[in-house]
Scaffold this active site. Structure first.
Site, PDB file in Angstrom:
ATOM      1  N   ASP A   6       0.828  -1.208   0.000  1.00 13.73           N
ATOM      2  CA  ASP A   6       0.000   0.000   0.000  1.00 13.73           C
ATOM      3  C   ASP A   6       0.864   1.259   0.000  1.00 13.73           C
ATOM      4  O   ASP A   6       0.809   2.085   0.916  1.00 13.73           O
ATOM      5  CB  ASP A   6      -0.940  -0.011   1.203  1.00 13.73           C
ATOM      6  CG  ASP A   6      -1.895  -1.186   1.172  1.00 13.73           C
ATOM      7  OD1 ASP A   6      -2.208  -1.658   0.066  1.00 13.73           O
ATOM      8  OD2 ASP A   6      -2.320  -1.641   2.244  1.00 13.73           O
ATOM      9  N   LYS A  41      -0.431  -7.904  -3.668  1.00 18.33           N
ATOM     10  CA  LYS A  41      -1.741  -7.254  -3.632  1.00 18.33           C
ATOM     11  C   LYS A  41      -1.559  -5.753  -3.775  1.00 18.33           C
ATOM     12  O   LYS A  41      -0.803  -5.136  -3.024  1.00 18.33           O
ATOM     13  CB  LYS A  41      -2.492  -7.582  -2.339  1.00 18.33           C
ATOM     14  CG  LYS A  41      -3.920  -7.035  -2.322  1.00 18.33           C
ATOM     15  CD  LYS A  41      -4.701  -7.562  -1.133  1.00 18.33           C
ATOM     16  CE  LYS A  41      -4.380  -6.836   0.152  1.00 18.33           C
ATOM     17  NZ  LYS A  41      -4.902  -5.426   0.163  1.00 18.33           N
ATOM     18  N   ARG A  80      -9.542  -4.197  -5.631  1.00 13.90           N
ATOM     19  CA  ARG A  80     -10.449  -3.143  -6.091  1.00 13.90           C
ATOM     20  C   ARG A  80     -11.770  -3.126  -5.320  1.00 13.90           C
ATOM     21  O   ARG A  80     -12.439  -2.110  -5.258  1.00 13.90           O
ATOM     22  CB  ARG A  80     -10.726  -3.334  -7.591  1.00 13.90           C
ATOM     23  CG  ARG A  80     -11.617  -2.288  -8.229  1.00 13.90           C
ATOM     24  CD  ARG A  80     -10.986  -0.906  -8.167  1.00 13.90           C
ATOM     25  NE  ARG A  80     -11.833   0.112  -8.764  1.00 13.90           N
ATOM     26  CZ  ARG A  80     -12.912   0.657  -8.195  1.00 13.90           C
ATOM     27  NH1 ARG A  80     -13.284   0.263  -6.983  1.00 13.90           N
ATOM     28  NH2 ARG A  80     -13.621   1.580  -8.819  1.00 13.90           N
ATOM     29  N   LYS A  81     -12.136  -4.267  -4.747  1.00 11.70           N
ATOM     30  CA  LYS A  81     -13.407  -4.386  -4.017  1.00 11.70           C
ATOM     31  C   LYS A  81     -14.565  -3.802  -4.824  1.00 11.70           C
ATOM     32  O   LYS A  81     -15.243  -2.864  -4.389  1.00 11.70           O
ATOM     33  CB  LYS A  81     -13.323  -3.722  -2.648  1.00 11.70           C
ATOM     34  CG  LYS A  81     -12.325  -4.361  -1.700  1.00 11.70           C
ATOM     35  CD  LYS A  81     -12.397  -3.732  -0.317  1.00 11.70           C
ATOM     36  CE  LYS A  81     -11.390  -4.360   0.631  1.00 11.70           C
ATOM     37  NZ  LYS A  81     -10.003  -3.919   0.329  1.00 11.70           N
ATOM     38  N   ASP A 105     -20.810  -2.258  -7.202  1.00  7.18           N
ATOM     39  CA  ASP A 105     -21.685  -1.379  -7.980  1.00  7.18           C
ATOM     40  C   ASP A 105     -22.571  -2.257  -8.855  1.00  7.18           C
ATOM     41  O   ASP A 105     -22.483  -3.482  -8.820  1.00  7.18           O
ATOM     42  CB  ASP A 105     -20.858  -0.411  -8.828  1.00  7.18           C
ATOM     43  CG  ASP A 105     -21.526   0.956  -8.958  1.00  7.18           C
ATOM     44  OD1 ASP A 105     -22.750   0.974  -9.237  1.00  7.18           O
ATOM     45  OD2 ASP A 105     -20.850   1.983  -8.783  1.00  7.18           O
TER      46      ASP A 105
END
Length: 274
Positions: free
Chosen positions: A40, A62, A94-95, A98
């Site tokens: 991250d 990741k 990306r989770k 929608d």
């Protein structure tokens, strides 16, 4: 839901019905690692440097590609090159959450072109079955060249305190994984889903479990993250452990990656009775 956690990786690599899962377990066996590093960081240079330095010790990198301040085509070509050099898979965290039409565009187009470079992505089932169907359609399209090398993890539970990803939500996650098992590799979850029962179970069912929030030293953070050790995560049913700050923010990230690799592998050997 049945668990194959007692089965050695090499056997799952041989027998798994999903080609990407077979590759995942093959890499784990060859590298004697079950570590996924969550890098991250916020610049391409940092990301590629970490991927190169930690590549020998991890199975999966990741990413949160949208936090990079300087994302470009060079970011992607660099990741792909290092993935081949060090034999690891890329998991874009990306989770997706929608409606189907939108997530198809997010996955297969837009500024990030995720489907072109990420072996693995993840999604929540909060929008309902349509989100999984939409992503699976992209991967199974006749003109999509990476079909056998792409897979989805469903976010079945979360490690944040007070998470609502429990109960009926987790049951729906398992139900949809079974329905789309050609594309769904498994789950991101904080624990084994062995007790979650829904219709549609198959004899060859073998969903892969990734557990996040793995840290050798810390119990949590000020923002509600709750950590597990590699031993507790693997002992609780995880096939692969995801660690971020415990590795990339360590004084020596390479040494940290080695320690997580050893701790995770030792826990796996204990689990399968070796």
């Amino acid at each position: 839901m049945a668990s194959k956690s007692q089965v050695p990786y090499e056997d799952r690599a041989r027998d798994h019905p999903n080609p990407l899962a077979r590759r995942l377990f093959q890499i784990a066996t060859e590298k004697q690692s079950n570590v996924a590093v969550s890098a991250d960081v916020t610049t391409t240079k940092e990301l590629l440097d970490l991927a190169d330095r930690l590549g020998p010790y991890m199975v999966v990198l990741k990413t949160h590609i949208d936090i990079l301040a300087d994302f470009s085509a060079e970011t992607i070509t660099g990741l792909q090159s290092l993935s081949q050099k060090h034999n690891f898979l890329i998991f874009e965290d990306r989770k997706f959450v929608d409606i189907g039409n939108t997530v198809q565009k997010q996955y297969h187009g837009g500024a990030l072109h995720i489907s072109e470079w990420a072996h693995i992505v993840n999604a929540t089932v909060l929008p309902g079955p349509g989100i999984i169907d939409a992503l699976a359609q992209v991967a199974s399209a006749p003109d999509f060249p990476h079909a056998s090398d792409r897979g989805l993890l469903i976010l079945a539970t979360m490690t944040s305190k007070g998470s609502l990803a429990t109960g009926q939500y987790t049951e729906l996650s398992v139900e949809l994984a079974r329905k789309y098992k050609g594309f769904v590799l498994g789950f991101v979850a904080s624990r084994s889903l062995e007790g979650v029962e829904t219709a549609g179970k198959a004899d060859d069912e073998d969903f892969v479990l990734f557990t996040t929030g793995v840290n050798l030293a810390s119990k949590g953070d000020a923002l509600g993250q709750q950590y597990q050790t590699p031993e507790s995560a693997i002992g609780g049913g995880a096939d692969f452990i995801i660690s971020g700050r415990g590795i990339y923010a360590a004084p020596d990230p390479v040494d940290a990656a080695r320690r997580y690799q050893k701790a995770g592998w030792d826990a796996y050997l204990k689990r399968v009775g070796r």
